[in-house]
Design a protein around this motif. Structure first.
Motif, mmCIF file in Angstrom:
data_model
loop_
_atom_site.group_PDB
_atom_site.id
_atom_site.type_symbol
_atom_site.label_atom_id
_atom_site.label_comp_id
_atom_site.label_asym_id
_atom_site.label_seq_id
_atom_site.Cartn_x
_atom_site.Cartn_y
_atom_site.Cartn_z
ATOM 1 N N SER B 103 1.854 5.750 41.800
ATOM 2 C CA SER B 103 0.929 6.633 42.513
ATOM 3 C C SER B 103 -0.471 6.432 41.953
ATOM 4 O O SER B 103 -0.665 6.373 40.744
ATOM 5 C CB SER B 103 1.365 8.094 42.373
ATOM 6 O OG SER B 103 1.586 8.413 41.029
ATOM 7 N N VAL B 104 -1.419 6.282 42.864
ATOM 8 C CA VAL B 104 -2.815 6.082 42.483
ATOM 9 C C VAL B 104 -3.630 7.097 43.266
ATOM 10 O O VAL B 104 -3.504 7.166 44.493
ATOM 11 C CB VAL B 104 -3.294 4.655 42.847
ATOM 12 C CG1 VAL B 104 -4.740 4.451 42.425
ATOM 13 C CG2 VAL B 104 -2.390 3.599 42.225
ATOM 14 N N TYR B 105 -4.443 7.907 42.591
ATOM 15 C CA TYR B 105 -5.297 8.817 43.341
ATOM 16 C C TYR B 105 -6.536 9.171 42.544
ATOM 17 O O TYR B 105 -6.528 9.179 41.321
ATOM 18 C CB TYR B 105 -4.543 10.084 43.780
ATOM 19 C CG TYR B 105 -3.992 10.922 42.661
ATOM 20 C CD1 TYR B 105 -2.748 10.657 42.117
ATOM 21 C CD2 TYR B 105 -4.713 12.001 42.164
ATOM 22 C CE1 TYR B 105 -2.240 11.432 41.086
ATOM 23 C CE2 TYR B 105 -4.210 12.795 41.154
ATOM 24 C CZ TYR B 105 -2.975 12.499 40.606
ATOM 25 O OH TYR B 105 -2.480 13.256 39.589
ATOM 26 N N GLY B 106 -7.589 9.433 43.283
ATOM 27 C CA GLY B 106 -8.853 9.774 42.642
ATOM 28 C C GLY B 106 -9.972 9.768 43.656
ATOM 29 O O GLY B 106 -9.732 9.609 44.850
ATOM 30 N N ALA B 107 -11.192 9.929 43.174
ATOM 31 C CA ALA B 107 -12.366 9.943 44.054
ATOM 32 C C ALA B 107 -12.397 8.639 44.850
ATOM 33 O O ALA B 107 -12.200 7.566 44.286
ATOM 34 C CB ALA B 107 -13.628 10.098 43.219
ATOM 35 N N ASP B 108 -12.634 8.778 46.139
ATOM 36 C CA ASP B 108 -12.631 7.596 46.999
ATOM 37 C C ASP B 108 -13.763 6.651 46.602
ATOM 38 O O ASP B 108 -14.859 7.088 46.276
ATOM 39 C CB ASP B 108 -12.788 8.029 48.467
ATOM 40 C CG ASP B 108 -12.581 6.856 49.412
ATOM 41 O OD1 ASP B 108 -11.800 5.951 49.046
ATOM 42 O OD2 ASP B 108 -13.183 6.847 50.494
ATOM 43 N N GLN B 109 -13.453 5.371 46.619
ATOM 44 C CA GLN B 109 -14.443 4.334 46.285
ATOM 45 C C GLN B 109 -13.929 3.010 46.824
ATOM 46 O O GLN B 109 -12.734 2.857 47.048
ATOM 47 C CB GLN B 109 -14.623 4.261 44.764
ATOM 48 C CG GLN B 109 -13.318 3.923 44.046
ATOM 49 C CD GLN B 109 -13.356 4.196 42.553
ATOM 50 O OE1 GLN B 109 -14.063 3.543 41.819
ATOM 51 N NE2 GLN B 109 -12.590 5.181 42.124
#
Lengths: 167, 185
Positions: B103-109
């Motif tokens: 799972s990878v998640y964070g501020a979109d970039q």
């Protein structure tokens, strides 16, 4: 005692409601031995229920002690006659498969902690608390006694792409 | 008598979602005598995407398949793609390695998918399923990516986590790896 072949769906016995064992006799002892032998014969198998070898009686065996998920927390070999879950709590999802439904897996939610009682092969009534992987295995095998397969409990559709040998 | 040869095709159908797409496509396939073997269909944004492996006995041709399905797709505004599968693709080997969910998640970039999957590809880690979703608010968009991967022999989940640790810092995203190899009861 001989290892028995594992029946595969769509064998009709796998969807039958199994009968309670009324008397623990020689036949039941032989059945349990067959279940244990069949479980030990299956690679990595942690349990077998009577209908999986064609017997519609409420008997199943579970032993998760040799599995990496269960070796820290288990009751060793459990031979269960007329098992009943009397309490359940918690919930966790695990990807399950079944020897009776090869080449398919799916995510199933099950209770993480259960209390169950059953008759031992010698007839004594036993009550245990099981948790974690052992609890999952027990619930999976007990489902077989009601004609329920893990396919009836799959909660996520993202599944089934693994361990499929060919089309 | 020899068995008639079985032909396989990979069919993809994509277009604006609405009720009845699967029924229309599967009706066309049914009329042709095609079997739907493995398939995956899902809604992405407002689009509906179908990928199907279909099989049927010879004699048959790709052009015959397209001829039948194209009008069906045109009628409901879907695009159609058909690829013939060779027999060695059909008899592919199953996956025996450990299966992991990443799972990878964070501020979109820009570059989240590329940077993560590049690391995996370099280590011969095969992606078996992947989905991404843009969530959060317009001010604070969050990107979520879930991957199911098959690890080659000798590679553990811990090794994958370690491999992605630098990237996690650099992109300032959360990356988790956990084993979900199915247990056959």
């Amino acid at each position: 005692m001989p290892v028995q072949p594992i029946l595969r769906y769509p064998h009709p016995v796998l969807k039958k409601l199994c009968h309670r064992v009324e008397q623990i006799d020689q036949k039941i002892h032989e059945l349990i031995q067959d279940l244990v032998d069949t479980m030990l014969d299956g690679p990595g198998s942690v349990g077998v229920a009577a209908p999986q070898i064609g017997v519609t009686l409420r008997v199943c065996v579970v032993d998760v002690s040799k599995n990496r998920h269960g070796k820290e927390n288990n009751h060793g070999l459990l031979c269960m006659i007329n098992p009943e879950i009397t309490a359940r709590s918690g919930s966790a999802t695990m990807r399950e498969g079944c020897m009776s439904v090869p080449d398919y897996t799916g995510d199933v939610d099950r209770a993480t902690d259960i209390t169950l009682r059953f008759s031992e092969p010698d007839g004594t009534l036993r009550e245990i608390d099981a948790s974690g992987f052992e609890a999952v295995a027990i619930q999976h095998e007990m489902d077989h006694l009601d004609g329920v397969l893990f396919l009836d409990r799959v909660t996520s559709i993202k599944t089934g792409l693994f361990r499929r040998k060919n089309y | 008598m020899t068995q008639p040869e079985i032909l396989h095709y990979a069919v993809s159908v994509v277009g604006k979602d609405r009720p009845g797409i699967v029924a229309a496509i599967s009706e066309g396939l049914f009329n042709l005598g095609c079997n739907i073997a493995d398939s995956s269909c899902t809604m992405l944004g407002g689009e509906f995407a179908m990928i199907l492996i279909i099989s049927l006995k010879k004699p048959f041709s790709k052009s015959r398949l397209v001829e039948e399905l194209k009008p069906v797709c045109d009628k409901i505004g879907m695009s159609l793609g058909v690829r013939t599968l060779h027999s060695d693709e059909v008899d592919r080997q199953g996956i025996d390695g450990e299966i992991c969910m990443i799972s990878v998640y964070g501020a979109d970039q820009p570059g989240i998918v590329y940077r993560v999957t590049r690391e995996l590809a370099a280590r011969n880690i095969n992606i078996t399923d992947l989905n991404t979703k843009l969530i959060g608010t317009e001010e604070e968009p969050v990107y979520v990516m879930m991957l199911e991967v098959a690890l080659p022999d000798g590679v553990t989940a811990e090794m994958v986590e370690h491999t992605l640790a630098d990237l996690k810092k650099e992109l300032n995203v959360e990356i988790g790896v956990r084993v979900i190899t199915p247990v056959a009861f």
